[in-house]
Every structure is written in structure tokens, then in C-alpha cells.
Design an enzyme around this catalytic site. Structure first.
Site, PDB file in Angstrom:
ATOM      1  N   GLN A 216     -54.496  48.914 -59.486  1.00 31.91           N
ATOM      2  CA  GLN A 216     -54.095  48.918 -60.903  1.00 31.91           C
ATOM      3  C   GLN A 216     -53.464  47.575 -61.257  1.00 31.91           C
ATOM      4  O   GLN A 216     -52.495  47.158 -60.625  1.00 31.91           O
ATOM      5  CB  GLN A 216     -53.091  50.051 -61.163  1.00 31.91           C
ATOM      6  CG  GLN A 216     -52.690  50.183 -62.629  1.00 31.91           C
ATOM      7  CD  GLN A 216     -51.676  51.309 -62.863  1.00 31.91           C
ATOM      8  OE1 GLN A 216     -51.123  51.882 -61.921  1.00 31.91           O
ATOM      9  NE2 GLN A 216     -51.445  51.630 -64.122  1.00 31.91           N
TER      10      GLN A 216
ATOM     11  N   HIS B 299     -54.738  54.215 -68.218  1.00 30.60           N
ATOM     12  CA  HIS B 299     -56.077  54.041 -68.793  1.00 30.60           C
ATOM     13  C   HIS B 299     -57.116  54.525 -67.807  1.00 30.60           C
ATOM     14  O   HIS B 299     -56.903  54.486 -66.585  1.00 30.60           O
ATOM     15  CB  HIS B 299     -56.334  52.576 -69.162  1.00 30.60           C
ATOM     16  CG  HIS B 299     -56.180  51.622 -68.015  1.00 30.60           C
ATOM     17  ND1 HIS B 299     -54.949  51.215 -67.562  1.00 30.60           N
ATOM     18  CD2 HIS B 299     -57.096  51.018 -67.224  1.00 30.60           C
ATOM     19  CE1 HIS B 299     -55.117  50.396 -66.531  1.00 30.60           C
ATOM     20  NE2 HIS B 299     -56.426  50.267 -66.299  1.00 30.60           N
TER      21      HIS B 299
ATOM     22  N   ASP C 249     -63.905  46.660 -71.958  1.00 25.80           N
ATOM     23  CA  ASP C 249     -63.174  45.839 -70.991  1.00 25.80           C
ATOM     24  C   ASP C 249     -63.549  44.366 -71.192  1.00 25.80           C
ATOM     25  O   ASP C 249     -64.725  44.028 -71.390  1.00 25.80           O
ATOM     26  CB  ASP C 249     -63.499  46.291 -69.559  1.00 25.80           C
ATOM     27  CG  ASP C 249     -62.476  45.786 -68.550  1.00 25.80           C
ATOM     28  OD1 ASP C 249     -61.747  46.621 -67.981  1.00 25.80           O
ATOM     29  OD2 ASP C 249     -62.401  44.553 -68.346  1.00 25.80           O
TER      30      ASP C 249
HETATM   31  P1  5GP Z   1     -56.807  48.148 -63.884  1.00 25.00           P
HETATM   32  O1  5GP Z   1     -56.979  46.954 -62.960  1.00 25.00           O
HETATM   33  O2  5GP Z   1     -55.348  48.260 -64.302  1.00 25.00           O
HETATM   34  O3  5GP Z   1     -57.357  49.425 -63.376  1.00 25.00           O
HETATM   35  O4  5GP Z   1     -57.653  47.840 -65.177  1.00 25.00           O
HETATM   36  C1  5GP Z   1     -57.248  46.908 -66.140  1.00 25.00           C
HETATM   37  C2  5GP Z   1     -58.478  46.448 -66.861  1.00 25.00           C
HETATM   38  O5  5GP Z   1     -58.071  45.868 -68.092  1.00 25.00           O
HETATM   39  C3  5GP Z   1     -59.304  45.402 -66.124  1.00 25.00           C
HETATM   40  O6  5GP Z   1     -60.618  45.881 -65.912  1.00 25.00           O
HETATM   41  C4  5GP Z   1     -59.264  44.186 -67.052  1.00 25.00           C
HETATM   42  O7  5GP Z   1     -60.488  43.484 -67.090  1.00 25.00           O
HETATM   43  C5  5GP Z   1     -58.916  44.797 -68.390  1.00 25.00           C
HETATM   44  N1  5GP Z   1     -58.150  43.927 -69.273  1.00 25.00           N
HETATM   45  C6  5GP Z   1     -57.043  43.209 -68.957  1.00 25.00           C
HETATM   46  N2  5GP Z   1     -56.587  42.546 -70.035  1.00 25.00           N
HETATM   47  C7  5GP Z   1     -57.419  42.867 -71.060  1.00 25.00           C
HETATM   48  C8  5GP Z   1     -57.463  42.483 -72.439  1.00 25.00           C
HETATM   49  O8  5GP Z   1     -56.631  41.724 -72.939  1.00 25.00           O
HETATM   50  N3  5GP Z   1     -58.482  43.000 -73.185  1.00 25.00           N
HETATM   51  C9  5GP Z   1     -59.408  43.864 -72.656  1.00 25.00           C
HETATM   52  N4  5GP Z   1     -60.356  44.309 -73.487  1.00 25.00           N
HETATM   53  N5  5GP Z   1     -59.389  44.245 -71.366  1.00 25.00           N
HETATM   54  C10 5GP Z   1     -58.411  43.744 -70.579  1.00 25.00           C
END
Ligand code: 5GP
Ligand code: ZN
Length: 114
Positions: free
Chosen positions: A94, A100, A30
């Protein structure tokens, strides 16, 4: 899918720190880690969230769980424990609408989650 950050990461259009990859699954670190270990296990095919998983995706989901367990051991989290979760939708927190799972560990987790 166009305009999906994680589809771009899968295709290599956006760079990432790749930890594991097979025909169905990609695991990256992340970009904004919430713990010493914070991995994102994503399906290579675009699925918007856990709400959109179908019967045909059973092998993919099992594969993600197997990979999560292998990586948890590899990252030294098996003994200590860790968290494996997927956020769904707005109230679920999300931010990227591409399926994911977060594998988070290396510090004490609290419950209930915020
Ligand atoms: P969600 O909020 O959808 O559960 O998780 C999305 C995750 O993706 C977040 O923890 C955020 O830090 C990570 N993330 C968003 N954009 C990128 C990126 O471009 N590269 C990486 N490695 N992680 C990302
Ligand atoms: Zn996508």
C-alpha cells in the site's frame, strides 16, 4: 485529512479522471495503470486502510462492491474477468494510506501476485 493525496483528490484539490461519484464513493482512473483498465474505488471519507474499517462502514463497503460490479460491466470486463483488490500496509504494497480498491482488467492476470 490534510496531507492525504486521495482526500485532496476527493475535495478536488488534485485533479483526476473521475469515472463515478456518489455521496460515499469516488472512482478515478489510476495515474499509472497496470492494465488496460485500472480504476481506483475510494471511500470519500478518510479511512487509512482495510484494517481501519468498522461495523459502521458496512454500507460503504457494500456500496464499493456494487459500484465495482457495475463499472466492471461498463468497462467490458464481466465476461473476461478482472481483479478487485486492496493493498494493506508495507508488505501489502500500500503506497497511499487512504482506503481504496483497485479494479484491474483487460489482460490476463497471474497468480500468485508479486
Ligand atoms: P496502493 O499502492 O496504495 O495500493 O495504490 C495507490 C495507487 O494510487 C497507485 O496505483 C498509484 O498509481 C495511484 N496514484 C497515486 N497518486 C495518484 C494520483 O495523484 N492520481 C491518480 N489518479 N492515481 C494516483
Ligand atoms: Zn485521505
Amino acid at each position: 485529512m490534510e496531507d492525504c493525496i486521495f482526500c485532496k483528490i476527493v475535495s478536488g484539490g488534485i485533479s483526476s479522471q473521475r469515472v463515478y461519484e456518489d455521496s460515499q464513493v469516488l472512482v478515478i482512473r489510476d495515474i499509472n495503470p497496470q492494465a488496460p483498465v485500472h480504476l481506483l474505488l475510494m471511500s470519500k471519507k478518510h479511512i487509512a486502510s482495510a484494517l481501519d474499517v468498522s461495523e459502521a462502514d458496512v454500507p460503504l463497503i457494500v456500496r464499493i462492491m456494487v459500484v465495482a460490479s457495475q463499472l466492471a460491466r461498463k468497462e467490458g470486463l464481466a465476461e473476461r474477468g478482472f481483479r478487485l483488490l486492496t493493498n494493506v500496509g508495507r508488505e501489502g504494497g500500500q503506497s497511499v494510506p487512504h482506503l481504496h480498491f483497485h479494479l484491474i482488467g483487460g489482460r490476463q492476470m497471474s497468480w500468485p501476485p508479486g
